[in-house]
Write an enzyme that holds these catalytic residues in place. Structure first.
Site, PDB file in Angstrom:
ATOM      1  CB  CYS A  55       0.749  -2.998 -28.732  1.00  0.00           C
ATOM      2  SG  CYS A  55      -0.428  -3.154 -27.145  1.00  0.00           S
ATOM      3  NE  ARG A  89      -7.285  -4.963 -30.979  1.00  0.00           N
ATOM      4  CZ  ARG A  89      -6.353  -5.429 -30.096  1.00  0.00           C
ATOM      5  NH1 ARG A  89      -6.134  -4.485 -29.046  1.00  0.00           N
ATOM      6  NH2 ARG A  89      -5.786  -6.615 -30.543  1.00  0.00           N
TER       7      ARG A  89
END
Length: 523
Positions: A342, A441
């Site tokens: 991430c 998302r």
């Protein structure tokens, strides 16, 4: 900010005002990661041994005085990611007592099919994942053998795992030294006529094992009435496979499985997943403190009932937790930007150190329970580098963990195993990467596209089977809990003593001032 005037400080938050206008507040304490903490040992009784440790934990909300209706046997769930959680991963993890959330960044039909395969899976009956066409060559067969490591391969009319079974190839069917590599599989396989098979619809596992022993087989194919391959039962599985005492099953003895959803197509996706048999759902979002999640939760509970359990997130503070708790979340995920793939913190500058976020949210959970009598489990999602970080997260209050990189390294993850400079790796990519392009998302109600990347495409070292690795990790967790004098996760939270460590302490904690033997070639 020359005219900025500090006027008050409440707890760890400092509020600033200038010209009568309130500005941002600042946390005075820096946020920390798991790697900055250690557990201090506590008293251990003679009964405090690893085999007595109970790792079961609640998955969904419950009221004071009631038992949680959904408990998982180990505090581990696999992440809602293309490169982590498919049906193969879900079956393997359920056998060990955890639960997978099948990734939602695919068509509704495909996701529902994955859920259905988990629910329809028969323990001990394996789907064939090394398959050949009769027109494949020996050379192609050997290449498949190298890729999968499976020496027993089904030969079907279309080369698919559910095609019409025409034969089987094992190591007894060929000799590399006496063959050129151009030979067709159909010319050296054991043909169907010489195989002993069983009916896939009526044969139970004990019946299959009896046939294997009676006919001295290494593998028994199970076929339907049209000769299509359904399952394979192996002798080695009967010999090596002990009953999994922690396996996670429903009332009909089927493996338990979860599924990820988004805040866009939930009206169509949720009923399809429930019909397929999904036991629990989870909203997959990089940031859960939003009205979109509230709308989604309210819609699902209104249209499908309170018995449909839905987790939500992700949040990193008490305010975010309380918002989702009041909105009806059955568990809350914690963590923004801490995953290994991430880059949300780099690209957007939002997030919080995972340890600090877990501590803050778990405190809010306990206050919510004290105030309203409703316990809402907390899931720590991200920030795990070493196995002991899992124990720290649990000691800090997390009820269970969601793991991506950890599970992506195993045989059961859906990605390819590749060899680079003599070392095997597995592919692993984030949902915010260009490869996944999971715009739902990161959706904030704008265009249906991924405007910029919040994840990377990467490799992780291949680690082998899920079972072996999970058993090793759980052994470490149980051992550490005994060092803390705890035999359950609730007891660990009550008894844990946690200390913040300096950078020098971290160095001291590893091997130092020695030269490791494996640094010398040939030793």
């Amino acid at each position: 900010m020359q005219d900025l005037n500090l006027i008050c400080r409440i707890d760890t938050k400092t509020f600033y005002f200038t010209g009568g206008i309130e500005l941002a507040f600042y946390y005075q304490e820096p946020s920390h990661t798991f790697g900055e903490y250690l557990l201090v040992p506590g008293y251990s009784s003679v009964d405090c041994i690893p085999k007595n440790v109970d790792l079961s934990t609640p998955l969904v909300r419950f009221r004071r005085g009631e038992d949680c209706k959904f408990v998982i046997n180990i505090p581990m769930t696999s992440a809602i990611m293309q490169s982590v959680s498919n049906d193969t991963m879900a079956i393997a993890l359920a056998k060990e007592g955890g639960i997978s959330f099948i990734f939602g960044s695919q068509s509704i039909k495909n996701q529902a099919a994955m859920v259905a395969r988990v629910k329809n899976y028969k323990s001990g009956f394996v789907s064939s994942d090394s398959n050949l066409k009769p027109t494949n060559t020996l050379r192609e067969m050997l290449q498949l053998l190298e890729e999968t490591g499976h020496s027993t391969m089904a030969v079907t009319d279309d080369g698919k795992p559910t095609g019409k079974l025409l034969g089987i190839v094992t190591s007894r069917d060929y000799r590399i030294t006496r063959m050129t590599g151009d030979e067709l599989v159909q010319n050296f396989m054991t043909p169907f006529e010489k195989l002993i098979c069983a009916d896939a619809d009526t044969t139970t596992l004990p019946m299959a094992n009896d046939l294997i022993w009676e006919h001295k087989l290494n593998m028994l194919p199970l076929i339907d009435k049209k000769q299509r391959l359904r399952y394979m039962v192996f002798r080695k599985d009967y010999t090596d496979n002990k009953i999994n005492p922690l396996e996670l099953i429903d009332r009909r003895k089927r493996y338990v499985v979860g599924a990820g959803i988004n805040t866009r197509d939930y009206a169509e996706r949720v009923p399809a997943l429930l019909k397929a048999g999904a036991d629990v759902l989870c909203i997959d979002s990089s940031e859960g403190f939003s009205e979109w999640q509230k709308i989604t939760l309210e819609y699902i509970h209104k249209n499908f009932g309170e018995d449909v359990k839905v987790g939500a997130g992700n949040v990193v503070d008490a305010e975010g937790f309380r918002f989702l708790a009041d909105a009806g979340a059955d568990f809350v995920k914690v963590g923004i930007g801490g995953g290994s793939i991430c880059i949300t913190r780099e690209t957007k500058g939002i997030g919080r150190g995972q340890a600090t976020a877990v501590i803050d949210v778990c405190k809010a959970r306990d206050e919510y329970f004290k105030e309203k009598g409703v316990y809402i489990p907390v899931c720590s999602d991200g920030g795990i580098v070493h196995d002991y970080h899992m124990t720290l997260a649990l000691a800090m209050g997390a009820d269970f963990l969601m793991l991506g990189r950890y599970f992506s390294r195993f045989d059961e993850s859906p990605t390819d195993k590749i060899r680079i400079n003599g070392t095997y790796y597995k592919e692993y990519w984030g949902e915010g990467s260009n490869r996944a392009r999971n715009w739902q998302r990161y959706d904030l109600g704008g265009d249906k596209k991924l405007s910029f990347e919040e994840g990377v495409d990467s490799y992780v070292p291949y680690a082998g089977s899920l079972k072996d690795n999970v058993e090793s990790t759980l052994a470490k967790i149980r051992s550490t809990m005994c060092n803390c004098g705890a035999l359950s996760l609730a007891e660990l939270r009550d008894k844990a003593k946690i200390t913040l460590v300096s950078s020098v302490s971290i160095v001291e904690g590893g091997s130092h001032d020695v030269i490791l033997r494996d640094k010398f070639s040939g030793n």
